[in-house]
Enzyme design. Structure first.
Site, short mmCIF file in Angstrom:
data_model
loop_
_atom_site.label_atom_id
_atom_site.label_comp_id
_atom_site.label_asym_id
_atom_site.label_seq_id
_atom_site.Cartn_x
_atom_site.Cartn_y
_atom_site.Cartn_z
N ARG A 53 0.85 -1.19 0.00
CA ARG A 53 0.00 0.00 0.00
C ARG A 53 0.89 1.24 0.00
O ARG A 53 2.07 1.16 0.29
CB ARG A 53 -0.96 0.00 1.19
CG ARG A 53 -0.31 -0.10 2.55
CD ARG A 53 -1.32 -0.51 3.60
NE ARG A 53 -0.85 -0.26 4.95
CZ ARG A 53 -1.41 -0.77 6.04
NH1 ARG A 53 -2.47 -1.55 5.93
NH2 ARG A 53 -0.94 -0.51 7.24
N ASN B 164 -5.37 6.44 4.58
CA ASN B 164 -5.07 5.58 5.72
C ASN B 164 -3.61 5.76 6.11
O ASN B 164 -2.71 5.52 5.30
CB ASN B 164 -5.32 4.11 5.38
CG ASN B 164 -5.03 3.20 6.56
OD1 ASN B 164 -5.83 3.11 7.49
ND2 ASN B 164 -3.90 2.52 6.54
N GLU B 165 -3.39 6.23 7.33
CA GLU B 165 -2.03 6.37 7.88
C GLU B 165 -1.09 7.04 6.87
O GLU B 165 -0.02 6.52 6.53
CB GLU B 165 -1.48 5.01 8.31
CG GLU B 165 -2.29 4.38 9.43
CD GLU B 165 -1.74 3.03 9.88
OE1 GLU B 165 -0.86 2.48 9.18
OE2 GLU B 165 -2.17 2.52 10.92
N GLU C 168 -7.61 3.05 15.47
CA GLU C 168 -7.14 1.67 15.37
C GLU C 168 -6.42 1.28 16.64
O GLU C 168 -5.51 1.98 17.10
CB GLU C 168 -6.17 1.46 14.20
CG GLU C 168 -6.82 1.33 12.85
CD GLU C 168 -5.81 0.92 11.77
OE1 GLU C 168 -4.82 0.23 12.11
OE2 GLU C 168 -6.01 1.30 10.61
#
Length: 672
Positions: free
Chosen positions: A111, A149-150, A300
């Site tokens: 990713r 995401n992150e 998370e």
């Protein structure tokens, strides 16, 4: 949700309906409701399912899943799916792949494998974001949005041609002229002088030693700015169509400050099984203050440990969720709800297995469910008290100055660990504190701590002096003021603007290795970097060096300034020395200390009408008794009791105790 007067506590998990047959979806949601969850987070890795081929969209499955969420009264945090570009994208545009410092251009897989600075990738990312938001924005299940995401966790330095071109534009905007850059970076050293911005290289791998430190730290600044810009563009698209608030799940590897500037509320990912409790407290303290007046979310954490194979102790998850909510958070989410059916993260523990059967994490999450249920009515009234002590952390100094082993300050310097140790002393002394970034507006406080800021901005210096003039105390250091914003030495005062503005005098500033000192009548040792002062008539000497060569030289100073005082420590001390120094400062300045015991946290709370309470959490394995006066227990886990004026906490228990006739709390930890 973003109104500080209306706190609704959320408890949720990441849910990936695209990974499982539709006939399992309703069962998942019924199980969530049975357990007591209120929300899910979804979509961040679903780009290939939402756009299976270029320009052909499939949102039907997503809308069906959100319909079921609404039917089960479960809220949805919908994410933009740009962290995982599909295979067809890089197949068509391999030039958009992320390039690491070795020169390797990444292909499809994992990713964040596309460059944030690729205009092609940005166009595709913004297009899928726009299509997603346009379709889903009015759905009643939506309670918030999450970008990507992150961001930046896996791609912190990209050296693609697009990145290098944008780097040159960034430099021109920052410095204005190449002469200004050459002067600020001192490129005369090693004949590095540049004739144009286009000549300035990115931090390629070198055959020997390291790049100019100004180049490496500014490339990190540039990448952080690029990532924040990428996110801001997504936020703008979301806000065209939706009124729901927008957040992002940042990590310790990203620029928390920069990424939150465009957001409605801050969120982070923090896995407790891999973090010492000090780090958890520290993160909650700065997340509470990164967007003042707005609650933060943990988006998370794990319901059980993974990879290392150890189980979370019974009761710990209740304590962790309690800390999250009591320290200012209003959302607490797990990753994931259902075990990944395959792929790289199949090994991660979950709340239910791939077949839907409850996993070991189910009982842990049930503890957090009970915490949320009990705290919801209490936290509608009570909020964390604004702290008298403000601890300043720095993204600029921590992420940019200290990243390289040869960073020009100390060998193998670990900024995060040093900050954690310094912050731990506040916990040990029972000091309630707020943690802010050095870019933030400094709130009114009684003691300001600014350790490890070799580059300290003029605006922070001026705000600190303003507070001191009004009666506050400023502990300016250690390692404060000795470098320019481009990692250069000052050519006027050794400690730069800090020394000039306050008026103290520095005699030596050098790499020393450990040195013997005496501070406050106690012998101790310094770390590797040393400052030595020349005291003046208005200075009180806090300690002296006792090592032979520098015996008698001033280690630190205290100087009255306006109605307040400034402390100037010359080095960091060992744990015992630092505790003794800060304890003396807090006592001298009259700072309240709250009840402390081994592995016990005290969080002062208050209501708008002036009622006071303490949120107490014993996250250790031993019974602890806290002497806090006459209190009324508003809510607690079942392992809490009262005896006379003590609150007795069994292992892994928590309580909120309203102070009725409180006396000054007495810390119970033995002082070093």
């Amino acid at each position: 949700m973003t109104n500080s007067n209306e706190i609704s506590l959320q408890l949720g998990a990441a849910w990936y309906p695209e990974q499982y047959p539709k006939h399992t979806w309703a069962g998942d949601l019924r199980s969530m409701r049975e357990l007591g969850m209120t929300a899910v987070r979804m979509g961040e890795f679903a780009w290939a399912c939402l756009e299976p081929t270029e320009g052909k969209y499939d949102f039907a499955w997503l809308c069906e899943a959100m319909d079921l969420l609404a039917e089960h009264e479960i809220g949805c945090v919908l994410c933009t799916p740009t962290a995982t570009p599909p295979h067809w994208f890089l197949k068509k545009h391999p030039e958009a792949g992320f390039v690491d410092p070795s020169g390797y251009q990444h292909k499809h897989g994992a990713r964040q494998h596309a460059s944030y600075n690729s205009p092609v990738f940005r166009n595709y990312a913004h297009r899928i974001t726009r299509e997603l938001v346009r379709v889903a924005s009015r759905h009643p299940a939506i309670i918030a949005w999450q970008t990507d995401n992150e961001l930046g966790s896996h791609q912190q330095r990209c050296l693609s041609p697009d990145s290098v071109a944008k780097w040159h534009q960034w430099l021109e905007k920052r410095y204005g002229s190449i002469d200004a850059l050459n002067e600020a970076w001192h490129t005369v050293v090693w004949s590095q002088r540049y004739a144009s911005f286009a000549d300035v290289p990115p931090p390629y791998q070198l055959c020997y030693y390291t790049h100019n430190f100004a180049l490496t730290l500014n490339y990190r600044r540039f990448m952080a700015d690029s990532i924040a810009e990428f996110q801001a563009e997504q936020v703008a698209i979301i806000k065209e169509y939706s009124k729901a608030p927008v957040t992002h799940n940042s990590t310790t590897k990203t620029d928390d400050w920069g990424l939150t500037r465009a957001l409605d509320f801050a969120s982070s990912d923090i896995y407790t099984c891999r973090q010492p409790p000090t780090n958890i407290h520290f993160r909650f303290d700065f997340m509470r203050n990164i967007l003042p007046g707005k609650p933060f979310w943990t988006l998370e954490t794990s319901s059980e440990d993974f990879l290392e194979g150890s189980l979370i102790e019974r009761g710990w998850m209740g304590c962790y969720s309690f800390l999250n909510y009591a320290m200012g958070g209003s959302g607490f989410f797990y990753w994931p709800w259902r075990q990944q059916p395959g792929g790289a993260e199949i090994i991660n523990n979950s709340i239910v297995y791939a077949n839907g059967q409850p996993a070991t994490g189910w009982d842990n999450v049930a503890e957090a469910v009970e915490v949320r249920k009990q705290l919801q009515p209490v936290l509608k009234e009570f909020r964390p008290v604004p702290a008298d002590v403000v601890f300043v952390r720095s993204e600029v100094n921590g992420r940019y100055f200290y990243e390289d082993a040869a960073g020009g300050l100390e060998a193998n310097y670990d900024y995060a660990e040093r900050v954690r140790q310094h912050y731990q002393t506040l916990l040990d002394l029972g000091i309630w504190r707020d943690v802010i970034f050095d870019e933030a507006e400094v709130p009114d406080c009684r003691v300001l701590l600014t350790p490890y800021l070799p580059c300290i901005s003029e605006s922070l210096i001026e705000r600190a002096l303003q507070l001191v003039e009004q009666g506050a105390t400023w502990v300016a250091g250690p390692y404060c003021g000795m470098r320019t914003q481009d990692h250069a030495a000052h050519t006027d005062y050794l400690m730069g603007r800090l020394e000039e503005r306050i008026g103290f005098r520095t005699r030596y500033l050098f790499h020393s290795g450990p040195l013997a000192v005496e501070v406050g009548g106690r012998a101790g040792h310094t770390n590797q970097f040393a400052v030595m002062f020349e005291p003046q008539d208005e200075d009180e000497v806090l300690g002296t060096y006792t090592t032979k060569r520098f015996q008698g030289m001033a280690w630190g100073l205290r100087r009255a300034y306006g109605k307040g005082a400034i402390y100037l420590p010359g080095t960091e001390l060992d744990q015992r020395g630092r505790r003794h120094l800060l304890k003396g400062i807090f006592e001298r300045e009259g700072i309240q200390r709250y009840p402390i015991a081994e592995r016990v946290t005290s969080i002062p709370l208050q209501t708008e009408s002036g009622r006071e309470a303490l949120a107490l959490c014993n996250w250790g394995g031993r019974e602890q008794a806290l002497d806090i006066g006459d209190v009324s227990i508003l809510t607690s886990s079942g392992e809490v009791s009262r005896q006379d004026e003590q609150v007795i906490l069994q292992p892994f228990s928590w309580a909120v105790a309203e102070l009725v006739h409180a006396r000054k709390p007495a810390p119970v930890l033995a002082e070093a």
